[in-house]
Enzyme design. Sequence first.
Site, PDB file in Angstrom:
ATOM      1  N   ASP A   1      24.994  35.392 -14.275  1.00  0.00           N
ATOM      2  CA  ASP A   1      24.112  36.557 -14.159  1.00  0.00           C
ATOM      3  C   ASP A   1      22.758  36.404 -14.821  1.00  0.00           C
ATOM      4  O   ASP A   1      21.886  37.248 -14.621  1.00  0.00           O
ATOM      5  CB  ASP A   1      24.797  37.791 -14.752  1.00  0.00           C
ATOM      6  CG  ASP A   1      24.914  37.707 -16.273  1.00  0.00           C
ATOM      7  OD1 ASP A   1      25.223  36.614 -16.788  1.00  0.00           O
ATOM      8  OD2 ASP A   1      24.689  38.723 -16.940  1.00  0.00           O
TER       9      ASP A   1
ATOM     10  N   CYS B   1      12.725  17.905  11.598  1.00  0.00           N
ATOM     11  CA  CYS B   1      11.450  17.803  10.877  1.00  0.00           C
ATOM     12  C   CYS B   1      11.677  17.162   9.510  1.00  0.00           C
ATOM     13  O   CYS B   1      10.914  16.286   9.078  1.00  0.00           O
ATOM     14  CB  CYS B   1      10.831  19.189  10.702  1.00  0.00           C
ATOM     15  SG  CYS B   1      10.508  20.073  12.244  1.00  0.00           S
TER      16      CYS B   1
ATOM     17  N   ASP C   1      30.527  32.467 -15.837  1.00  0.00           N
ATOM     18  CA  ASP C   1      29.861  32.845 -17.074  1.00  0.00           C
ATOM     19  C   ASP C   1      30.666  33.983 -17.707  1.00  0.00           C
ATOM     20  O   ASP C   1      31.476  34.631 -17.042  1.00  0.00           O
ATOM     21  CB  ASP C   1      28.433  33.289 -16.774  1.00  0.00           C
ATOM     22  CG  ASP C   1      27.658  33.645 -18.030  1.00  0.00           C
ATOM     23  OD1 ASP C   1      27.805  32.930 -19.032  1.00  0.00           O
ATOM     24  OD2 ASP C   1      26.937  34.653 -17.999  1.00  0.00           O
TER      25      ASP C   1
ATOM     26  N   CYS D   1      13.159  22.677  11.069  1.00  0.00           N
ATOM     27  CA  CYS D   1      14.502  22.247  11.449  1.00  0.00           C
ATOM     28  C   CYS D   1      14.851  20.954  10.719  1.00  0.00           C
ATOM     29  O   CYS D   1      14.022  20.331  10.054  1.00  0.00           O
ATOM     30  CB  CYS D   1      14.604  22.045  12.955  1.00  0.00           C
ATOM     31  SG  CYS D   1      13.646  20.645  13.580  1.00  0.00           S
TER      32      CYS D   1
ATOM     33  N   ASP E   1      21.580  30.900 -16.176  1.00  0.00           N
ATOM     34  CA  ASP E   1      22.500  30.468 -15.127  1.00  0.00           C
ATOM     35  C   ASP E   1      21.767  30.042 -13.859  1.00  0.00           C
ATOM     36  O   ASP E   1      22.390  29.519 -12.940  1.00  0.00           O
ATOM     37  CB  ASP E   1      23.469  31.607 -14.773  1.00  0.00           C
ATOM     38  CG  ASP E   1      24.354  31.990 -15.937  1.00  0.00           C
ATOM     39  OD1 ASP E   1      24.896  31.081 -16.586  1.00  0.00           O
ATOM     40  OD2 ASP E   1      24.497  33.198 -16.213  1.00  0.00           O
TER      41      ASP E   1
END
Length: 706
Positions: A601, A27, A425, A24, A605
Amino acid sequence: MTALARQDEGDIAQTVLAVPGMHCAGCMSKIERGLEGRPGIVSARVNLSARQVTIAHDPSVKPRDLVEELDRIGFEAEPRKGALARSQSAVKPLLAPLAVSAFACMNVMLLSVSVWSGAEGATRTLFHWISAGIGIPAIVYGGMPFFKSAWGALRRGRTNMDVPISIGVFLATALSSYETITGGHDAWFDGALMLLAFLLAGRVLDAMMRDRARTGVDALLSHAAQGAMVVAADGTLEWKKADDLAPGMIMRVAAGERLAADGEIALGSSRFDQSLLTGESAPVPGAAGDRVLAGTLNLDAPVDVRVLAIGQDTTLAEIARLMEAAAQDRSKYVRIADRAARLYAPAVHTLAAVTFIGWMLAGAGWYQSLVVAISVLIITCPCALGLAVPVAQVVASGALMRAGIMVKDGSALERLSKADRALLDKTGTLTLGRPVPDPAVVANLPPEAAAITLSLASHSRHPISKALASALAARGIRAIELDSVEERPGEGVFAFHEGRKVALRRPEGASGIAVTLDIEGMPTWLIPFADRLRPDAREALDRLAGMGVETSIISGDHTASVAQVARETNLFAQAEASPQDKQELIGRLQAAGRNVLMVGDGLNDGPALAKANSSIAPGSASDVGLQASDLVFVQDSLLALPRAIKVARATMRVVKQNFALAIGYNAFAVPLAIAGYVTPMIAALAMSTSSLIVVANSLRLARAAR
């Protein structure tokens, strides 16, 4: 086991430690605040999704010292292995406790119905004992994730959100056991089990999303070769694992193999598929003296490569580090919850203690005072708050999935809802990534030339040849017989037709993707290829503009091919951009206050997809592109982009409503519990009802993607 540590500028070392016990925002905050300022430690940054902490420190501080520091804070840690270590699922350890708690809760609830219906005497006592036999083992097992976390904090003099939860469950179980042993009227085993089931359900949903967010760096492992054939001094060949390679060694890389290290070609020439690194779809030629990179694919012929960089020093590992660093930047969205997490435990402890003392001072006995205090602990349990976000994310994710858009990181919906700047892109993103020959040139080929072209193209499995063959076949062209057909890797297809030399080859000096048709005694034809825009691209861009999202192109492709797409879409474009260039642009936009959506893609990237506030990849993307992105759309249409943003904005409206409902519930229910009008069982039912209301409100998102 050795730590992943490397020397940075200014004689500052960096060590990465795995901390599996983090779950969490509290933490994360405890670790960072606990480490920073310690002697020899410069900074500490936690990646909650990866469950690891990256520590910059003085070289005199050893990894074991850092492990001891984390143990002092209350977290077990161990050095992470390797530059590209795989992560472990956070969901699996929670599934069994959830199943046990939910199953036991249903059974104990059935027994409780009889007690509520008026069962008395021996019958009621029997049902309480059966409930205890089912409930106590289930509570011990199902509550173990909370009990371990709470004990780990308490024995080091600290607290966390799991402490009041554990205290409430323990006291409810202990008091229920006392009632059962003494033949009392009430027992609340079902309430404790219900509490655990709802808490575990929320934690499982959150962990599912975090696991998906982490898989981007894991995917890089599939692109790192496991080893290479090394040429020894006497000319013999020996297989070495990637970790055993060293600079100066000579790797012999066969056609079809990926490189295990960065290096320089010492002997031979070939073409290399670097699309995952640069986004450029055309293979890149390489000869003696040229640099080649780990993870790229040797396409044509064997080459000897002198190793220059290995392991975490390769370009591939650098991209992994960029992705991990970018993923850590996302923690700012979790830190908002951290503020509430730090206040929750002490506030609930204080409220329950004040309630107990107040009732004791008012003359109530210890039993009644304790029952009221337990009711306060249970009714203030943050189940509804814990479910407010993950349930909305899961429902919205399901709606998008039915629309052909997969959500991999639910928290990205929050970031996506704020998107006001999109970077796209080119190849495979704005375009389909499937080059097709210029239809005008194909149509103007003489019949004989077209037939020869089809015959030559049909003898090659290269994507360009296949696209050309498909285009000619679609026009009704039929292949003719050729003699002595030969495909030369990196050059083209060569043959004879009726004694004349014919060839379909790679042109020299042509910009963009093209092939040349040579027929002896006839003119030479240049057949250019173009990558088509995705369907509905212009409509999608118009919708994005209407939603207040400014869009531009950033691509690793050559300037000429990017300029063509920029003209077709009327977008500003930046070409020949490296992964670092893309990250830097995103950083500049974010520094200017923009919320950036990255759409890409390729492996090139990956860092940008991780760095951006939110990211989307097409289903045709590379493995790393798919894993690094927050969302994936599987249809060809680019309308997935405005649709995803629409759903994300609707999701955040529902999340805000859920928070309002959860806070309103506490504002109404807590005073009733303090006043003694709520038993632990009613408190558990009220807590569960608030959770169900939040779930029901989230279900409205099921139609948001329509």
